[in-house]
Design an enzyme around this catalytic site. Structure first.
Site, PDB file in Angstrom:
ATOM      1  N   TYR A  64       5.091   6.539  11.061  1.00 38.37           N
ATOM      2  CA  TYR A  64       3.717   6.739  10.503  1.00 38.37           C
ATOM      3  C   TYR A  64       2.615   6.690  11.731  1.00 38.37           C
ATOM      4  O   TYR A  64       2.541   5.906  12.539  1.00 38.37           O
ATOM      5  CB  TYR A  64       3.237   5.656   9.462  1.00 38.37           C
ATOM      6  CG  TYR A  64       4.330   5.381   8.596  1.00 38.37           C
ATOM      7  CD1 TYR A  64       5.259   6.064   8.150  1.00 38.37           C
ATOM      8  CD2 TYR A  64       4.178   4.012   7.887  1.00 38.37           C
ATOM      9  CE1 TYR A  64       6.191   5.659   6.977  1.00 38.37           C
ATOM     10  CE2 TYR A  64       5.122   3.707   6.862  1.00 38.37           C
ATOM     11  CZ  TYR A  64       6.260   4.272   6.532  1.00 38.37           C
ATOM     12  OH  TYR A  64       7.022   3.915   5.528  1.00 38.37           O
ATOM     13  N   TYR A 109       0.765  -1.072   0.067  1.00 40.78           N
ATOM     14  CA  TYR A 109      -0.062   0.163  -0.039  1.00 40.78           C
ATOM     15  C   TYR A 109       0.985   1.300   0.036  1.00 40.78           C
ATOM     16  O   TYR A 109       0.666   2.188  -0.771  1.00 40.78           O
ATOM     17  CB  TYR A 109      -0.823  -0.073   1.279  1.00 40.78           C
ATOM     18  CG  TYR A 109      -1.745   1.299   1.580  1.00 40.78           C
ATOM     19  CD1 TYR A 109      -2.368   2.003   0.547  1.00 40.78           C
ATOM     20  CD2 TYR A 109      -1.904   1.506   2.761  1.00 40.78           C
ATOM     21  CE1 TYR A 109      -3.258   2.868   0.843  1.00 40.78           C
ATOM     22  CE2 TYR A 109      -2.734   2.724   3.348  1.00 40.78           C
ATOM     23  CZ  TYR A 109      -3.122   3.534   2.097  1.00 40.78           C
ATOM     24  OH  TYR A 109      -4.116   4.492   2.328  1.00 40.78           O
ATOM     25  N   TYR A 152       4.023  -7.345  17.095  1.00 44.90           N
ATOM     26  CA  TYR A 152       4.305  -6.278  15.852  1.00 44.90           C
ATOM     27  C   TYR A 152       4.820  -5.077  16.278  1.00 44.90           C
ATOM     28  O   TYR A 152       5.968  -4.623  15.811  1.00 44.90           O
ATOM     29  CB  TYR A 152       2.919  -6.181  15.092  1.00 44.90           C
ATOM     30  CG  TYR A 152       3.083  -4.690  14.357  1.00 44.90           C
ATOM     31  CD1 TYR A 152       3.642  -4.626  13.057  1.00 44.90           C
ATOM     32  CD2 TYR A 152       2.149  -3.681  14.929  1.00 44.90           C
ATOM     33  CE1 TYR A 152       3.797  -3.400  12.277  1.00 44.90           C
ATOM     34  CE2 TYR A 152       2.426  -2.352  14.097  1.00 44.90           C
ATOM     35  CZ  TYR A 152       2.940  -2.252  12.887  1.00 44.90           C
ATOM     36  OH  TYR A 152       3.241  -1.187  12.203  1.00 44.90           O
ATOM     37  N   SER A 204       6.653   3.187  13.028  1.00 43.18           N
ATOM     38  CA  SER A 204       5.021   3.460  13.420  1.00 43.18           C
ATOM     39  C   SER A 204       4.987   4.236  14.573  1.00 43.18           C
ATOM     40  O   SER A 204       5.851   4.105  15.537  1.00 43.18           O
ATOM     41  CB  SER A 204       4.559   2.022  13.549  1.00 43.18           C
ATOM     42  OG  SER A 204       3.102   2.257  13.993  1.00 43.18           O
ATOM     43  N   LYS A 237       9.097  -3.246  15.702  1.00 41.01           N
ATOM     44  CA  LYS A 237       9.366  -2.115  15.092  1.00 41.01           C
ATOM     45  C   LYS A 237      10.311  -1.305  16.356  1.00 41.01           C
ATOM     46  O   LYS A 237      11.194  -0.774  15.920  1.00 41.01           O
ATOM     47  CB  LYS A 237       7.709  -1.070  14.981  1.00 41.01           C
ATOM     48  CG  LYS A 237       7.072  -1.406  13.881  1.00 41.01           C
ATOM     49  CD  LYS A 237       7.535  -1.185  12.648  1.00 41.01           C
ATOM     50  CE  LYS A 237       6.983  -1.518  11.277  1.00 41.01           C
ATOM     51  NZ  LYS A 237       7.437  -1.821  10.266  1.00 41.01           N
ATOM     52  N   LYS A 290       2.359  -6.587   9.401  1.00 38.92           N
ATOM     53  CA  LYS A 290       1.933  -5.481  10.210  1.00 38.92           C
ATOM     54  C   LYS A 290       0.473  -5.660  10.646  1.00 38.92           C
ATOM     55  O   LYS A 290      -0.093  -4.821  11.184  1.00 38.92           O
ATOM     56  CB  LYS A 290       1.703  -4.216   9.321  1.00 38.92           C
ATOM     57  CG  LYS A 290       1.276  -4.253   7.978  1.00 38.92           C
ATOM     58  CD  LYS A 290       0.295  -3.167   7.667  1.00 38.92           C
ATOM     59  CE  LYS A 290      -1.082  -3.376   7.960  1.00 38.92           C
ATOM     60  NZ  LYS A 290      -1.886  -2.468   7.494  1.00 38.92           N
TER      61      LYS A 290
HETATM   62  C1  UD1 Z   1      -3.596   0.066  14.370  1.00 36.48           C
HETATM   63  C2  UD1 Z   1      -2.248  -0.792  15.362  1.00 36.48           C
HETATM   64  C3  UD1 Z   1      -1.168  -0.178  15.154  1.00 36.48           C
HETATM   65  C4  UD1 Z   1      -0.674  -0.309  13.961  1.00 36.48           C
HETATM   66  C5  UD1 Z   1      -1.833   0.388  12.887  1.00 36.48           C
HETATM   67  C6  UD1 Z   1      -1.199   0.271  11.442  1.00 36.48           C
HETATM   68  C7  UD1 Z   1      -3.671  -1.773  17.386  1.00 36.48           C
HETATM   69  C8  UD1 Z   1      -3.928  -1.551  18.951  1.00 36.48           C
HETATM   70  N1  UD1 Z   1      -2.748  -0.745  16.782  1.00 36.48           N
HETATM   71  O1  UD1 Z   1      -3.574   1.194  14.945  1.00 36.48           O
HETATM   72  O2  UD1 Z   1      -0.205  -0.980  15.981  1.00 36.48           O
HETATM   73  O3  UD1 Z   1       0.595   0.399  13.511  1.00 36.48           O
HETATM   74  O4  UD1 Z   1      -2.968   0.060  13.004  1.00 36.48           O
HETATM   75  O5  UD1 Z   1      -1.639  -0.968  10.941  1.00 36.48           O
HETATM   76  O6  UD1 Z   1      -4.266  -2.614  16.650  1.00 36.48           O
HETATM   77  N2  UD1 Z   1     -12.117   0.758  15.111  1.00 36.48           N
HETATM   78  C9  UD1 Z   1     -13.326   0.378  15.389  1.00 36.48           C
HETATM   79  N3  UD1 Z   1     -13.762  -0.532  14.877  1.00 36.48           N
HETATM   80  C10 UD1 Z   1     -13.133  -1.419  13.921  1.00 36.48           C
HETATM   81  C11 UD1 Z   1     -11.820  -0.990  13.795  1.00 36.48           C
HETATM   82  C12 UD1 Z   1     -11.098  -0.073  14.343  1.00 36.48           C
HETATM   83  O7  UD1 Z   1     -14.001   1.114  16.248  1.00 36.48           O
HETATM   84  O8  UD1 Z   1     -13.784  -2.280  13.387  1.00 36.48           O
HETATM   85  C13 UD1 Z   1     -11.259   1.743  15.965  1.00 36.48           C
HETATM   86  C14 UD1 Z   1     -10.114   1.601  16.753  1.00 36.48           C
HETATM   87  O9  UD1 Z   1     -10.324   1.070  18.051  1.00 36.48           O
HETATM   88  C15 UD1 Z   1      -9.270   2.684  16.935  1.00 36.48           C
HETATM   89  C16 UD1 Z   1      -9.473   3.240  15.574  1.00 36.48           C
HETATM   90  O10 UD1 Z   1     -10.752   2.583  14.962  1.00 36.48           O
HETATM   91  O11 UD1 Z   1      -9.880   3.499  17.853  1.00 36.48           O
HETATM   92  C17 UD1 Z   1      -8.353   3.289  14.441  1.00 36.48           C
HETATM   93  O12 UD1 Z   1      -8.113   1.835  14.503  1.00 36.48           O
HETATM   94  P1  UD1 Z   1      -7.030   1.083  13.387  1.00 36.48           P
HETATM   95  O13 UD1 Z   1      -7.107   1.667  12.065  1.00 36.48           O
HETATM   96  O14 UD1 Z   1      -7.024  -0.265  13.890  1.00 36.48           O
HETATM   97  O15 UD1 Z   1      -5.514   1.973  13.925  1.00 36.48           O
HETATM   98  P2  UD1 Z   1      -4.910   1.923  15.329  1.00 36.48           P
HETATM   99  O16 UD1 Z   1      -5.553   1.087  16.335  1.00 36.48           O
HETATM  100  O17 UD1 Z   1      -4.649   3.498  15.724  1.00 36.48           O
END
Ligand code: UD1
Length: 339
Positions: free
Chosen positions: A176, A11, A148, A124, A152, A84
């Site tokens: 990132y 990506y 993971y 990250s 990093k 990742k």
């Molecule tokens: C996640 C990873 C992080 C990684 C990054 C990029 C975790 C705890 N962290 O970051 O280590 O570097 O992805 O791959 O997994 N959410 C929902 N519903 C969903 C999915 C997500 O509410 O179905 C919320 C999550 O709770 C969070 C936000 O959306 O609050 C962003 O989630 P996500 O896109 O997975 O990113 P990170 O958690 O920041």
């Protein structure tokens, strides 16, 4: 420069490849397509108008990696290749350590053997761990909550140690925040392997009808609307950050530099869902769910160091990110073709 881009069909690697070519660099991709599809390459050729040189190679294999460098004459390496998925890393820690640390070690050994000194590394915001207050700044201590994340943290440490041992190295650790969005053409974008883990690809798959709805993980966070906030940045801004970092490595005297790449602006889950509904004109059904283990309330960058030192700033808005993701997702509901 002639640049080896590992994970260049992924990506972030694919978007960065296009910007490197546009900036006048020559790119060679190394990828094993374990999490991406070869059909990305044809799209990159159409968009760039040049043939894309690539090698299908397992970078944890030192001999194969050495052979690649022996014929490569690379001036720099941008190392995106790695696994990742957080959940997968908890289930398969050894695979994560072997793959992520192993590939970096063999790339570094080959760089040393062939006198390549410039490296841009995909780190990250996950290295800020659970307890860091937002906005996160580069001098904060690093830590992790899953294998993971530890890969990093460990790779950053390996690279800092290397910078001490070899002061001629010029290494950029790019932290990132949350990359989203897609190329404006709608022909390349994020195509997660299996069920997505991250919010944006899930929302996009709900909008396009591949999934029924979205669970909102946690509605009782100490944030304005109770849902967790993240620093989403457009993948094209992120790609530009790599081009800027690479240029800076030619000027700086520091062996190792760390830069946050984020917008500095937090967006909640609910705000993201409404922005995407507006951009797509589709309904995004949601259901409130418990917090996801390991999640924090707020994660966003202090991007001042990248702005001051790289002259880099993320310019695209959440609406741009949603519009571009939707163009990609609606034109390619099932991602890249198999062949
Ligand atoms: C996640 C990873 C992080 C990684 C990054 C990029 C975790 C705890 N962290 O970051 O280590 O570097 O992805 O791959 O997994 N959410 C929902 N519903 C969903 C999915 C997500 O509410 O179905 C919320 C999550 O709770 C969070 C936000 O959306 O609050 C962003 O989630 P996500 O896109 O997975 O990113 P990170 O958690 O920041």
């Amino acid at each position: 420069m002639r640049i080896l881009v590992t994970g260049g069909s992924g990506y972030i690697g694919s978007h960065t490849t296009l910007q490197l070519i546009a900036a006048g660099h020559e790119v060679v991709i190394a990828d094993n397509f374990s999490r991406s599809k070869p059909s990305v390459l044809g799209r990159l050729e159409s968009l760039s108008g040049v043939p894309i040189k690539h090698h299908v190679i397992d970078l944890t294999d030192q001999d194969e990696t050495d052979r690649l460098f022996a014929q490569g004459a690379f001036d720099a390496v941008i190392h995106f290749a790695g696994l990742k998925a957080v959940g997968e890393s908890v289930a398969m820690p050894l695979e994560y350590y072997a793959n992520n640390l192993g590939s970096t070690l063999s790339v570094l050994a080959a760089m040393r053997a062939h006198g390549v000194k410039k490296l841009v590394f995909s780190s990250s915001a996950t290295v800020y761990g659970e307890d860091a207050p937002a906005p996160m700044r580069e001098p904060f201590p690093t830590s992790a909550t899953n294998p993971y994340g530890w890969t990093k943290v460990m790779q950053e440490q390996m690279l800092r140690d290397l910078g001490v041992a070899d002061p001629e190295m010029r290494i950029a650790l790019l932290r990132y925040f949350n990359p989203v969005g897609a190329h404006q053409s709608g022909t390349i974008g994020e195509d997660p392997h299996g069920v997505p883990n991250n919010l944006m690809p899930l929302v996009a798959q709900v909008a396009v009808g591949r999934r029924a709805g979205l669970q909102v993980f946690g509605t009782d966070y100490p944030t304005p609307d109770g849902t967790a906030r993240r620093d989403y940045l457009h993948v094209e801004d992120l790609a530009a950050g790599h081009v800027a970092a690479l240029k800076k490595l030619g000027e700086t005297q520091e062996p190792v530099s760390t830069w946050n790449l984020g917008t500095g602006r937090p967006t909640s889950v609910r705000e993201m869902v409404s922005a995407f509904a507006k951009a797509s004109g589709r309904e995004i059904p949601t259901v409130d769910a418990p917090r996801r283990p390991g999640d924090i309330a707020d994660s966003y960058a202090d991007p001042a160091k990248a702005q001051a030192e790289l002259g880099w700033v993320a310019t695209r808005t959440i609406d741009d990110m949603c519009a571009d993701t939707w163009r990609w997702q609606s034109q390619n509901p099932d991602g890249f073709p198999e062949a």
